[in-house]
Write an enzyme that holds these catalytic residues in place. Structure first.
Site, PDB file in Angstrom:
ATOM      1  N   HIS A  75     -10.301   0.813   1.337  1.00  0.00           N
ATOM      2  CA  HIS A  75     -10.013  -0.379   1.972  1.00  0.00           C
ATOM      3  C   HIS A  75     -10.917  -0.600   3.182  1.00  0.00           C
ATOM      4  O   HIS A  75     -10.603  -0.978   3.969  1.00  0.00           O
ATOM      5  CB  HIS A  75      -8.490  -0.228   2.495  1.00  0.00           C
ATOM      6  CG  HIS A  75      -8.040  -1.414   2.981  1.00  0.00           C
ATOM      7  ND1 HIS A  75      -8.392  -2.598   3.631  1.00  0.00           N
ATOM      8  CD2 HIS A  75      -6.830  -1.903   2.388  1.00  0.00           C
ATOM      9  CE1 HIS A  75      -7.475  -3.414   3.686  1.00  0.00           C
ATOM     10  NE2 HIS A  75      -6.544  -3.182   2.693  1.00  0.00           N
ATOM     11  N   GLU A 120     -11.846  -4.805  -2.698  1.00  0.00           N
ATOM     12  CA  GLU A 120     -10.787  -3.751  -3.009  1.00  0.00           C
ATOM     13  C   GLU A 120     -10.595  -3.711  -4.594  1.00  0.00           C
ATOM     14  O   GLU A 120      -9.936  -4.743  -4.923  1.00  0.00           O
ATOM     15  CB  GLU A 120      -9.532  -3.711  -2.374  1.00  0.00           C
ATOM     16  CG  GLU A 120      -9.572  -3.830  -0.900  1.00  0.00           C
ATOM     17  CD  GLU A 120      -8.153  -4.266  -0.244  1.00  0.00           C
ATOM     18  OE1 GLU A 120      -7.276  -3.559  -0.419  1.00  0.00           O
ATOM     19  OE2 GLU A 120      -8.383  -5.426   0.198  1.00  0.00           O
ATOM     20  N   ASP A 168      -7.201 -13.820   0.449  1.00  0.00           N
ATOM     21  CA  ASP A 168      -6.683 -12.302   0.268  1.00  0.00           C
ATOM     22  C   ASP A 168      -5.965 -12.510  -1.018  1.00  0.00           C
ATOM     23  O   ASP A 168      -4.692 -12.569  -1.139  1.00  0.00           O
ATOM     24  CB  ASP A 168      -5.463 -12.063   1.508  1.00  0.00           C
ATOM     25  CG  ASP A 168      -4.977 -10.912   1.457  1.00  0.00           C
ATOM     26  OD1 ASP A 168      -5.524  -9.884   0.905  1.00  0.00           O
ATOM     27  OD2 ASP A 168      -4.040 -10.512   2.206  1.00  0.00           O
ATOM     28  N   HIS A 216       0.932  -1.380  -0.021  1.00  0.00           N
ATOM     29  CA  HIS A 216      -0.072   0.121  -0.184  1.00  0.00           C
ATOM     30  C   HIS A 216       0.861   1.265  -0.040  1.00  0.00           C
ATOM     31  O   HIS A 216       0.734   2.228   0.742  1.00  0.00           O
ATOM     32  CB  HIS A 216      -1.015   0.120   1.058  1.00  0.00           C
ATOM     33  CG  HIS A 216      -2.145  -1.141   1.131  1.00  0.00           C
ATOM     34  ND1 HIS A 216      -2.607  -1.505  -0.061  1.00  0.00           N
ATOM     35  CD2 HIS A 216      -2.408  -1.854   2.096  1.00  0.00           C
ATOM     36  CE1 HIS A 216      -3.397  -2.420   0.363  1.00  0.00           C
ATOM     37  NE2 HIS A 216      -3.491  -2.649   1.381  1.00  0.00           N
TER      38      HIS A 216
END
Length: 332
Positions: free
Chosen positions: A168, A299, A241, A97
């Site tokens: 997010h 996301e 994820d 990020h």
């Protein structure tokens, strides 16, 4: 409506803005341009904190606007126009990020605020987070009359650079306080393939079919149904994820089986990262503890580490060229 959201440790004040339309009301803070609350038919379905001090300690990017590059970058570096761009490594040897000085821990400036819309902006100077060029970024949250929360990103830079922005937020359509219900939410995605990752959560480069695997959401199923399956991609990441392809809209539909509350995700991005909160460990609103798998992040973004895979869609934006992207979370 606008009010104080508390003061940071250094004394600076954060603001909290409210927008509303029809059955939806949203609260957004100037700190991180973060979505704090999302009320749908009187129920808050978004994980967040009570005040800015909670966000100052927020390690899970709750509701944050993320950029210049969302997700992970192998080796915390990439080539741009033949030159190496070095980013700070903040997850082992990799970048997550955009590094430790993420936009989610900065104060954004209000540029417009109406009953149903809010625009926040930030300036990112040359070398900020390691990225080239002086950039101006705007994010606009707006609500339409038919249950849609629009998040629009606009940016421009005076040098070639990377823009890969996302939000997010973590959702629990049963209500953010019903933590045990998060993995009972039904998720469907038309995606035909996903990106398997290595042990450092960096995509291997494979575009793997979801067919016959726990990664197949083409038929709606509870998020928790297969999350514990003995499958390499799930074992390595401790659950979901991963990035899935986006080739049509809605690219994802999340629904609560008890209330029937349903949210569609629409985007112009090529990918969607589904993070099932495998490592959530945050103290949230109203004294609620958000532990493991108490919310799911959807996301929209470019594929993780795509700058090392030239055949994937690329987030490089030329000097002076306008970057524009929009994602809609629509309640139906």
């Amino acid at each position: 409506m606008e009010k104080t959201f508390g003061h940071l440790a250094d004394g600076r004040e954060a603001r909290l803005y409210t927008i509303e339309s029809g059955r939806v009301r949203a609260e957004v803070t100037s700190y991180g341009a973060s979505l704090v609350s999302l009320w749908v038919d009187g129920v808050d379905v978004c994980l967040g904190c009570d005040d800015v001090r909670g966000y100052e300690k927020n390690g899970a990017f709750l509701g944050a606007t993320v950029g210049r590059n969302a997700n992970r970058m192998k080796g915390a570096s990439f080539l741009l126009n033949g030159e190496k761009v070095q980013l700070p490594a903040n997850e082992g040897s990799n970048n997550l990020h955009s590094g430790p000085d993420s936009w989610g821990w900065r104060l954004w400036e209000k540029t417009a605020h109406t009953v149903s819309s809010l625009t926040l902006s930030i300036h990112s100077p040359h070398g900020d987070q390691g990225f080239p060029g002086n950039a101006t970024i705007r994010v606009t949250y707006s609500l339409d009359s038919t249950g849609g929360l629009h998040i629009v990103y606009d940016a421009v830079c005076d040098q070639d650079t990377v823009f890969n922005l996302t939000n997010h937020s973590y959702f629990n359509l049963a209500g953010h306080h019903k933590v045990d219900a998060a993995m009972e939410q039904y998720l469907s995605m038309p995606a035909r393939f996903f990106n398997p990752d290595d042990a450092e959560s960096i995509p291997t480069g494979e575009l793997r079919s979801v067919e016959g695997s726990p990664m197949d959401f083409r038929t709606p199923k509870p998020i928790g149904q297969d999350i514990g399956a003995d499958y390499d991609a799930l074992n390595l990441q401790g659950g979901y994820d991963h990035n899935w392809e986006v080739f049509c809209n809605p690219c994802a539909i999340l629904s609560d089986p008890v209330s029937g509350r349903t949210m569609e995700v629409h985007t112009d991005c090529p990918g969607i990262q589904v993070y099932a909160g495998n490592y959530l460990d945050e103290h949230g609103k109203n004294g609620i503890y958000y532990g493991k798998r108490t919310g799911v992040a959807l996301e929209t973004q470019f594929y993780p580490d795509c700058l090392h895979h030239g055949d994937w869609p690329q987030p490089v934006v030329k000097a002076g060229e306008a970057y524009h992207s929009e994602t809609v979370y629509r309640f139906v």
